[in-house]
Design an enzyme around this catalytic site. Structure first.
Site, PDB file in Angstrom:
ATOM      1  N   GLN A  79       0.886  -1.256  -0.080  1.00 25.31           N
ATOM      2  CA  GLN A  79      -0.073  -0.040   0.092  1.00 25.31           C
ATOM      3  C   GLN A  79       0.904   1.351  -0.006  1.00 25.31           C
ATOM      4  O   GLN A  79       2.118   1.172   0.447  1.00 25.31           O
ATOM      5  CB  GLN A  79      -0.953  -0.124   1.248  1.00 25.31           C
ATOM      6  CG  GLN A  79      -1.997  -1.089   1.207  1.00 25.31           C
ATOM      7  CD  GLN A  79      -2.626  -1.246   2.393  1.00 25.31           C
ATOM      8  OE1 GLN A  79      -2.118  -1.301   3.297  1.00 25.31           O
ATOM      9  NE2 GLN A  79      -3.951  -1.243   2.336  1.00 25.31           N
ATOM     10  N   CYS A  96      -5.955   1.201   7.345  1.00 25.45           N
ATOM     11  CA  CYS A  96      -4.920   0.038   7.568  1.00 25.45           C
ATOM     12  C   CYS A  96      -4.168   0.224   8.885  1.00 25.45           C
ATOM     13  O   CYS A  96      -3.708   1.314   9.302  1.00 25.45           O
ATOM     14  CB  CYS A  96      -3.976   0.476   6.496  1.00 25.45           C
ATOM     15  SG  CYS A  96      -2.706  -0.749   6.588  1.00 25.45           S
ATOM     16  N   ASN A 106      -1.794  -1.415  10.235  1.00 29.34           N
ATOM     17  CA  ASN A 106      -0.146  -1.755  10.094  1.00 29.34           C
ATOM     18  C   ASN A 106       0.250  -0.278   9.462  1.00 29.34           C
ATOM     19  O   ASN A 106       1.239   0.235  10.161  1.00 29.34           O
ATOM     20  CB  ASN A 106       0.269  -2.772   9.347  1.00 29.34           C
ATOM     21  CG  ASN A 106       0.115  -4.234   9.992  1.00 29.34           C
ATOM     22  OD1 ASN A 106       0.120  -4.486  11.389  1.00 29.34           O
ATOM     23  ND2 ASN A 106      -0.359  -5.131   9.207  1.00 29.34           N
ATOM     24  N   ASN A 110     -12.032  -7.718   2.837  1.00 26.57           N
ATOM     25  CA  ASN A 110     -10.884  -8.536   3.328  1.00 26.57           C
ATOM     26  C   ASN A 110     -10.972  -9.940   3.685  1.00 26.57           C
ATOM     27  O   ASN A 110     -12.034  -9.918   4.821  1.00 26.57           O
ATOM     28  CB  ASN A 110      -9.925  -7.608   4.289  1.00 26.57           C
ATOM     29  CG  ASN A 110      -9.865  -6.209   3.605  1.00 26.57           C
ATOM     30  OD1 ASN A 110      -9.010  -6.113   2.992  1.00 26.57           O
ATOM     31  ND2 ASN A 110     -10.594  -5.476   4.303  1.00 26.57           N
ATOM     32  N   CYS A 157      -2.024  -8.039   8.393  1.00 31.24           N
ATOM     33  CA  CYS A 157      -2.957  -7.092   8.296  1.00 31.24           C
ATOM     34  C   CYS A 157      -3.420  -6.613   9.625  1.00 31.24           C
ATOM     35  O   CYS A 157      -4.162  -7.439  10.113  1.00 31.24           O
ATOM     36  CB  CYS A 157      -4.199  -7.656   7.489  1.00 31.24           C
ATOM     37  SG  CYS A 157      -5.596  -6.514   7.124  1.00 31.24           S
TER      38      CYS A 157
END
Length: 289
Positions: A47, A76, A78, A200, A227
């Site tokens: 990403q 997100c 992470n 996801n 994730c």
């Protein structure tokens, strides 16, 4: 145009980070994001993270997230950890805790003395319509406080929990996460028409009441080494189903995350995620046309 960037990762989930806070950046096209994320002809990343000035009161920064397929996404976990390390390392703030505007709201990120970052991920959402998931015509079954939904996947019915962490997740418990055909079932679940924004797909193996192994096939990115929102969704689903107790150690291919949630008492409680954030290198690249 020359573009300065920082390559980072959180538990192996890797990012190209761009500073749009101190300098003006042109709007990035989907093709440009794909080119920068390309592992053969670009920098390479799951990403791209864009640091910007906030547009809402009470936030210190804004950050935007783009998958390697060029599409912008909501959140997100992470990436959030890498974000706070980036703004501190680059002198954009001296605060240990910062409030950051993301697509679905404002989150709080805290750098600990040991270098790990704790992210207030907010409360999970389980109502199908808000995930969003079309449950019309389906007969769900109860497990603990959760409702599992049947989803036909490659000729087999899988029973899934649906969870939103600001982005949609489908979580199923499997006997052996390492042996499971994640790259076969993952794409089918991601694009199932009952998920209008795609989803996801998480595959969780329960090791003990405080430990799981997890693989996630991410929407728009494929299987990643870790994730953060997927880890939170999996733990929330496991606690709600009565399989897990907080805190939970989540083992991924890229590293370990710790997820805490007081949801057994109050489902409106936020999930807290702790994990590493690492700078790999910095560089300059010609922005693709």
């Amino acid at each position: 145009m020359k573009l300065s960037f920082t390559k980072m990762h959180g538990a192996g989930n890797d990012f190209v980070v761009l500073d749009g806070y101190t300098r003006a950046l042109p709007p990035l096209t989907g093709a440009q994001v794909r080119a920068l994320a390309d592992r053969h002809f670009g920098i390479g990343a799951d990403q791209l993270l864009l640091v910007e000035k906030p547009t809402v009161d009470g936030a210190d920064f804004k950050y935007r997230i783009f998958n390697c397929d060029g599409g912008e996404v909501e959140h997100c976990g992470n990436g959030a950890r890498c974000f706070v390390k980036f703004v501190r390392d680059h002198g954009l703030t001296g605060k240990a805790s910062v409030r950051v505007e993301v697509k679905h709201g404002v989150i709080t990120l805290t750098m600990q003395d040991n270098g790990e970052v704790v992210v207030d991920m907010g409360a999970p959402v389980f109502e199908p319509a808000r995930v969003p998931f079309d449950a019309s015509g389906l007969d769900g079954r109860r497990e603990g406080a959760d409702t599992l939904w049947p989803l036909p996947v490659n000729g087999v019915t899988r029973w899934i929990s649906v969870v939103s962490m600001g982005n949609p997740h489908a979580v199923q418990i499997v006997d052996d996460a390492e042996a499971f055909a994640v790259r076969v079932d993952g794409p089918a679940i991601e694009r199932d028409p009952r998920f209008p924004q795609r989803v996801n797909a998480g595959f969780m193996q329960v090791v003990s009441r405080h430990e799981v192994n997890l693989r996630v096939y991410e929407r728009g990115a494929g299987e990643t080494l870790a994730c953060g929102t997927g880890a939170c969704a999996a733990v929330a689903a496991g606690i709600r189903r009565g399989r897990l107790d907080s805190p939970v150690t989540v083992h991924t291919h890229g590293g370990t995350l710790t997820i805490s949630w007081n949801g057994a008492r109050d489902e409106r409680a936020p999930l807290m995620m702790a994990g590493p954030a690492t700078t790999v290198f910095e560089g300059v690249i010609e922005l693709p046309a």
